[in-house]
Scaffold this motif. Structure first.
Motif, PDB file in Angstrom:
ATOM      1  N   ALA A   1      36.911  39.376  28.243  1.00 24.80           N
ATOM      2  CA  ALA A   1      37.974  40.165  27.827  1.00 24.80           C
ATOM      3  C   ALA A   1      39.113  40.024  28.656  1.00 24.80           C
ATOM      4  O   ALA A   1      40.105  40.586  28.541  1.00 24.80           O
ATOM      5  CB  ALA A   1      37.316  41.535  27.723  1.00 24.80           C
ATOM      6  N   GLY A   2      38.999  39.387  29.840  1.00 28.81           N
ATOM      7  CA  GLY A   2      40.158  39.267  30.761  1.00 28.81           C
ATOM      8  C   GLY A   2      39.646  38.882  31.991  1.00 28.81           C
ATOM      9  O   GLY A   2      38.456  38.707  32.193  1.00 28.81           O
ATOM     10  N   VAL A   3      40.546  38.505  33.251  1.00 32.86           N
ATOM     11  CA  VAL A   3      40.222  38.039  34.228  1.00 32.86           C
ATOM     12  C   VAL A   3      40.932  38.828  35.517  1.00 32.86           C
ATOM     13  O   VAL A   3      42.085  39.389  35.315  1.00 32.86           O
ATOM     14  CB  VAL A   3      40.300  36.595  34.659  1.00 32.86           C
ATOM     15  CG1 VAL A   3      39.608  35.726  33.674  1.00 32.86           C
ATOM     16  CG2 VAL A   3      41.971  36.276  34.530  1.00 32.86           C
ATOM     17  N   ILE A   4      40.342  39.089  36.579  1.00 33.63           N
ATOM     18  CA  ILE A   4      41.193  39.737  37.822  1.00 33.63           C
ATOM     19  C   ILE A   4      40.956  38.511  38.773  1.00 33.63           C
ATOM     20  O   ILE A   4      40.062  37.849  39.276  1.00 33.63           O
ATOM     21  CB  ILE A   4      40.303  40.701  38.223  1.00 33.63           C
ATOM     22  CG1 ILE A   4      40.259  41.885  37.303  1.00 33.63           C
ATOM     23  CG2 ILE A   4      40.836  41.312  39.612  1.00 33.63           C
ATOM     24  CD1 ILE A   4      39.393  43.231  37.634  1.00 33.63           C
ATOM     25  N   LEU A   5      42.020  38.104  39.336  1.00 32.31           N
ATOM     26  CA  LEU A   5      42.363  37.013  40.187  1.00 32.31           C
ATOM     27  C   LEU A   5      42.300  37.622  41.627  1.00 32.31           C
ATOM     28  O   LEU A   5      43.332  38.246  42.070  1.00 32.31           O
ATOM     29  CB  LEU A   5      43.653  36.373  40.016  1.00 32.31           C
ATOM     30  CG  LEU A   5      43.696  35.603  38.477  1.00 32.31           C
ATOM     31  CD1 LEU A   5      45.173  34.954  38.247  1.00 32.31           C
ATOM     32  CD2 LEU A   5      42.612  34.919  38.139  1.00 32.31           C
ATOM     33  N   ASN A   6      41.274  37.171  42.409  1.00 33.03           N
ATOM     34  CA  ASN A   6      40.997  37.729  43.852  1.00 33.03           C
ATOM     35  C   ASN A   6      41.676  36.834  44.798  1.00 33.03           C
ATOM     36  O   ASN A   6      41.571  35.689  44.682  1.00 33.03           O
ATOM     37  CB  ASN A   6      39.695  38.015  43.794  1.00 33.03           C
ATOM     38  CG  ASN A   6      39.406  39.116  45.088  1.00 33.03           C
ATOM     39  OD1 ASN A   6      40.279  39.686  45.501  1.00 33.03           O
ATOM     40  ND2 ASN A   6      38.177  38.926  45.405  1.00 33.03           N
ATOM     41  N   ARG A   7      41.783  37.370  45.976  1.00 34.48           N
ATOM     42  CA  ARG A   7      42.237  36.671  47.249  1.00 34.48           C
ATOM     43  C   ARG A   7      43.147  35.759  47.039  1.00 34.48           C
ATOM     44  O   ARG A   7      43.237  34.665  47.224  1.00 34.48           O
ATOM     45  CB  ARG A   7      41.146  36.023  47.685  1.00 34.48           C
ATOM     46  CG  ARG A   7      39.918  36.876  48.273  1.00 34.48           C
ATOM     47  CD  ARG A   7      38.592  36.190  48.548  1.00 34.48           C
ATOM     48  NE  ARG A   7      37.493  37.252  48.893  1.00 34.48           N
ATOM     49  CZ  ARG A   7      36.270  36.871  48.671  1.00 34.48           C
ATOM     50  NH1 ARG A   7      35.901  35.723  48.316  1.00 34.48           N
ATOM     51  NH2 ARG A   7      35.341  37.846  48.873  1.00 34.48           N
ATOM     52  N   THR A   8      44.685  36.300  46.455  1.00 37.99           N
ATOM     53  CA  THR A   8      45.606  35.672  46.008  1.00 37.99           C
ATOM     54  C   THR A   8      46.490  35.568  47.684  1.00 37.99           C
ATOM     55  O   THR A   8      46.292  36.646  48.231  1.00 37.99           O
ATOM     56  CB  THR A   8      46.491  36.248  45.152  1.00 37.99           C
ATOM     57  OG1 THR A   8      46.805  37.614  45.378  1.00 37.99           O
ATOM     58  CG2 THR A   8      45.719  36.086  43.761  1.00 37.99           C
ATOM     59  N   ALA A   9      47.473  34.510  47.766  1.00 39.59           N
ATOM     60  CA  ALA A   9      47.871  34.143  49.072  1.00 39.59           C
ATOM     61  C   ALA A   9      49.402  34.939  49.292  1.00 39.59           C
ATOM     62  O   ALA A   9      49.643  35.139  50.272  1.00 39.59           O
ATOM     63  CB  ALA A   9      47.972  32.604  49.264  1.00 39.59           C
ATOM     64  N   GLY A  10      49.995  35.266  47.997  1.00 43.23           N
ATOM     65  CA  GLY A  10      51.322  35.839  48.232  1.00 43.23           C
ATOM     66  C   GLY A  10      51.917  35.746  46.828  1.00 43.23           C
ATOM     67  O   GLY A  10      51.401  35.378  45.695  1.00 43.23           O
ATOM     68  N   GLU A  11      53.363  36.137  46.758  1.00 41.22           N
ATOM     69  CA  GLU A  11      53.933  36.381  45.311  1.00 41.22           C
ATOM     70  C   GLU A  11      54.095  34.966  44.640  1.00 41.22           C
ATOM     71  O   GLU A  11      53.868  34.825  43.407  1.00 41.22           O
ATOM     72  CB  GLU A  11      55.295  36.887  45.596  1.00 41.22           C
ATOM     73  CG  GLU A  11      55.413  38.451  45.902  1.00 41.22           C
ATOM     74  CD  GLU A  11      54.192  39.234  44.725  1.00 41.22           C
ATOM     75  OE1 GLU A  11      54.825  38.869  43.523  1.00 41.22           O
ATOM     76  OE2 GLU A  11      53.610  40.062  45.040  1.00 41.22           O
ATOM     77  N   ARG A  12      54.301  34.078  45.449  1.00 40.32           N
ATOM     78  CA  ARG A  12      54.487  32.435  44.843  1.00 40.32           C
ATOM     79  C   ARG A  12      53.122  32.184  43.976  1.00 40.32           C
ATOM     80  O   ARG A  12      52.873  31.668  42.905  1.00 40.32           O
ATOM     81  CB  ARG A  12      55.029  31.426  45.677  1.00 40.32           C
ATOM     82  CG  ARG A  12      55.150  30.170  45.164  1.00 40.32           C
ATOM     83  CD  ARG A  12      55.778  29.003  46.016  1.00 40.32           C
ATOM     84  NE  ARG A  12      56.006  27.723  45.386  1.00 40.32           N
ATOM     85  CZ  ARG A  12      54.877  27.135  45.571  1.00 40.32           C
ATOM     86  NH1 ARG A  12      53.639  27.302  45.688  1.00 40.32           N
ATOM     87  NH2 ARG A  12      55.180  25.852  44.761  1.00 40.32           N
ATOM     88  N   HIS A  13      52.103  32.267  45.221  1.00 39.98           N
ATOM     89  CA  HIS A  13      50.730  31.920  44.522  1.00 39.98           C
ATOM     90  C   HIS A  13      50.382  32.803  43.412  1.00 39.98           C
ATOM     91  O   HIS A  13      49.858  32.083  42.384  1.00 39.98           O
ATOM     92  CB  HIS A  13      49.671  32.329  45.635  1.00 39.98           C
ATOM     93  CG  HIS A  13      48.218  31.754  45.263  1.00 39.98           C
ATOM     94  ND1 HIS A  13      47.380  32.346  45.859  1.00 39.98           N
ATOM     95  CD2 HIS A  13      47.946  30.728  44.477  1.00 39.98           C
ATOM     96  CE1 HIS A  13      46.143  31.655  45.379  1.00 39.98           C
ATOM     97  NE2 HIS A  13      46.514  30.897  44.704  1.00 39.98           N
ATOM     98  N   ARG A  14      50.595  34.195  43.123  1.00 40.80           N
ATOM     99  CA  ARG A  14      50.194  34.865  42.071  1.00 40.80           C
ATOM    100  C   ARG A  14      51.128  34.413  40.769  1.00 40.80           C
ATOM    101  O   ARG A  14      50.703  34.423  39.837  1.00 40.80           O
ATOM    102  CB  ARG A  14      50.631  36.245  42.411  1.00 40.80           C
ATOM    103  CG  ARG A  14      49.433  36.714  43.464  1.00 40.80           C
ATOM    104  CD  ARG A  14      49.562  38.376  43.716  1.00 40.80           C
ATOM    105  NE  ARG A  14      50.512  38.611  44.574  1.00 40.80           N
ATOM    106  CZ  ARG A  14      50.272  38.903  45.815  1.00 40.80           C
ATOM    107  NH1 ARG A  14      49.208  38.538  46.345  1.00 40.80           N
ATOM    108  NH2 ARG A  14      51.258  39.035  46.839  1.00 40.80           N
ATOM    109  N   SER A  15      52.607  34.071  41.167  1.00 40.26           N
ATOM    110  CA  SER A  15      53.322  33.733  39.842  1.00 40.26           C
ATOM    111  C   SER A  15      52.841  32.248  39.364  1.00 40.26           C
ATOM    112  O   SER A  15      52.778  32.268  38.095  1.00 40.26           O
ATOM    113  CB  SER A  15      54.718  33.406  40.398  1.00 40.26           C
ATOM    114  OG  SER A  15      55.646  32.716  39.570  1.00 40.26           O
TER     115      SER A  15
END
Length: 463
Positions: free
Chosen positions: A148-162
């Protein structure tokens, strides 16, 4: 009729992906927002389950396809979800990881048993577009899985998340329900068996900090929508314990303090249903124990409190006297260590109760880890000979005494390490002690026999 429809299972790609932190954060955030959350933990686990209980302010039950049939799992889930706004199940290991190449007893199998939507927590360290490929693979890997969905963990910053979000939107139809930044340190301290026990310090502030994190970085409304979208649960399952509770017939003490506190709620409930009045006791408190007709010593961290336990000589002497008198005593793992003669840790040796002429020594690595299967080889007040016992073990100590082979034992290990020489369940009068943990719903008759033995003790009959 109540159907516990709103439900989700939070899983990971492997151990250590952050699903426990995500589960605690969600449970606390929903609870703090006024939702009644019923928490569950997949697999044999005491520590995460206790933290989930604290986060949700409601007792957590374990659901395990190794121990329990689909019908038992659905009964436990249904009856422990009554009155909740949503049920949150934390998986274990990787989503599809089970006991064999077919993934038997996996978190995915549990999700199918409960028709629970799955939200996958993924460690995105040094990954971007590959995450979409992984998610796509998981979504189609097994039939009947509702991702039903994902949670993306341990992201490095806004560019990475984008880049992560655009990759997911471009290559999958699985919604992103939040992206968590890397945390400098684990908000809940860890040690050899996982998260540190809440029995040793107040973790409320840490849980509130996790709820703050969830409120800022997770799509809590989307997660709740996923839970609300779960299919109808179906007919009401039968009660967890059949029949009316028995009348009170015996007092069974159980040690519950910072040293020993590993008890499945259903084990204690099974004893009460069978007619036990439960009395909470402590190894660390110098106060004398009240009179009891039976005694249950669960697992825990006796090695952490070895010096304090050893210093509480009156209680240890009383414990030994109870065993010598024939009191029915059932001890698991940490409780077994306390009943031995000595406990060794950090080059120090601490005197324990001395019911068994054995020494346990704490090691830097696990000495027993995983599911167990064993055959009862001696008639006792707890099990008749020939009983098949499913359980689990997780211990860093080992039995180092040469005399272990001389002592009478109740279990022959088919799977697992046990205490020594493929054995477990050391016997002395009516005391049973070993590393093996059981779940009462997987060992029918254990609670009834335990209470019957305690009742016989109460009336002066021979158990």
């Amino acid at each position: 009729m109540f159907n516990p429809d709103p439900r989700i299972l939070l899983a990971g790609l492997s151990g250590g992906t952050g699903k426990t932190i995500v589960s605690l954060a969600c449970a606390r955030a929903f609870s703090r927002a006024g939702r009644v959350v019923a928490p569950f933990k997949k697999g044999p686990d005491y520590i995460d389950a206790q933290w989930l209980s604290l986060a949700a302010s409601r007792p957590c039950s374990n659901l395990d396809p190794y121990f329990h049939s689909r019908d038992v799992i659905r009964s436990v889930f249904h009856h422990k979800s009554i009155g909740a706004d949503l049920s949150l199940i934390e998986g274990n290991r990787g989503l599809f990881d089970g006991m064999d190449e077919h993934g038997s007893c996996s978190s995915a199998e549990l999700a199918r048993m409960l028709d629970a939507p799955v939200i996958l927590a993924i460690d995105c360290t040094k990954m971007t577009r590959t995450v979409a490929a992984v998610v796509q693979g998981c979504a189609g890997f097994e039939p009947g899985l509702n991702l039903a969905g994902v949670i993306l963990n341990r992201t490095a910053g806004e560019r990475h998340r984008s880049v992560l979000r655009r990759s997911m939107e471009t290559h999958t139809d699985i919604p992103v329900l939040g992206m968590l930044p890397k945390m400098v340190s684990n908000p809940i301290p860890e040690r050899h068996m996982g998260l540190m026990s809440d029995q040793e310090y107040d973790g409320s502030g840490h849980l509130d900090a996790l709820a703050d994190l969830a409120s800022e970085w997770l799509d809590l409304e989307g997660i709740e929508r996923a839970a609300l979208a779960a299919p109808d649960f179906g007919p009401t399952p039968p009660p967890i314990f059949p029949g009316e509770p028995a009348a009170r017939k015996a007092r069974i003490g159980y040690v519950h303090d910072a040293a020993l506190w590993f008890y499945y709620p259903e084990n204690l409930e099974a004893l009460e249903h069978a007619g036990a009045e439960l009395v909470r006791l402590s190894l660390l408190d110098p106060e004398p124990w009240p009179e009891v007709d039976g005694l249950y010593l669960g697992g825990g961290f006796p090695e952490v409190f070895a010096e304090r336990i050893a210093a509480n000589r009156p209680v240890l002497d009383h414990l030994r006297a109870l065993a010598e008198s024939g009191l029915p005593i059932y001890a698991e793992c940490g409780g077994f260590m306390v009943l031995c003669e000595r406990l060794e840790i950090d080059n120090a040796s601490h005197a324990m109760a001395g019911v068994f002429p054995l020494t346990t020594s704490f090691c830097p690595r696990p000495q027993g880890l995983g599911y167990t299967e064993a055959e009862v080889v001696a008639d006792t007040v707890f099990f008749p000979a020939g009983t098949r016992v499913l359980g689990h073990e997780f211990h860093y100590s080992m039995c180092v005494s040469e005399r272990a082979g001389e002592l009478e034992h109740g279990l022959r290990m088919v799977r697992g390490q046990g205490s020594a020489l493929g054995r477990d369940g050391f016997l002395h009068r009516n005391t049973w002690a070993g590393y093996n943990h059981i779940h009462a719903l997987a060992v029918p008759g254990w609670a009834e026999r335990f209470v019957a033995a305690a009742a016989a003790r109460a009336t002066g009959a021979r158990p």
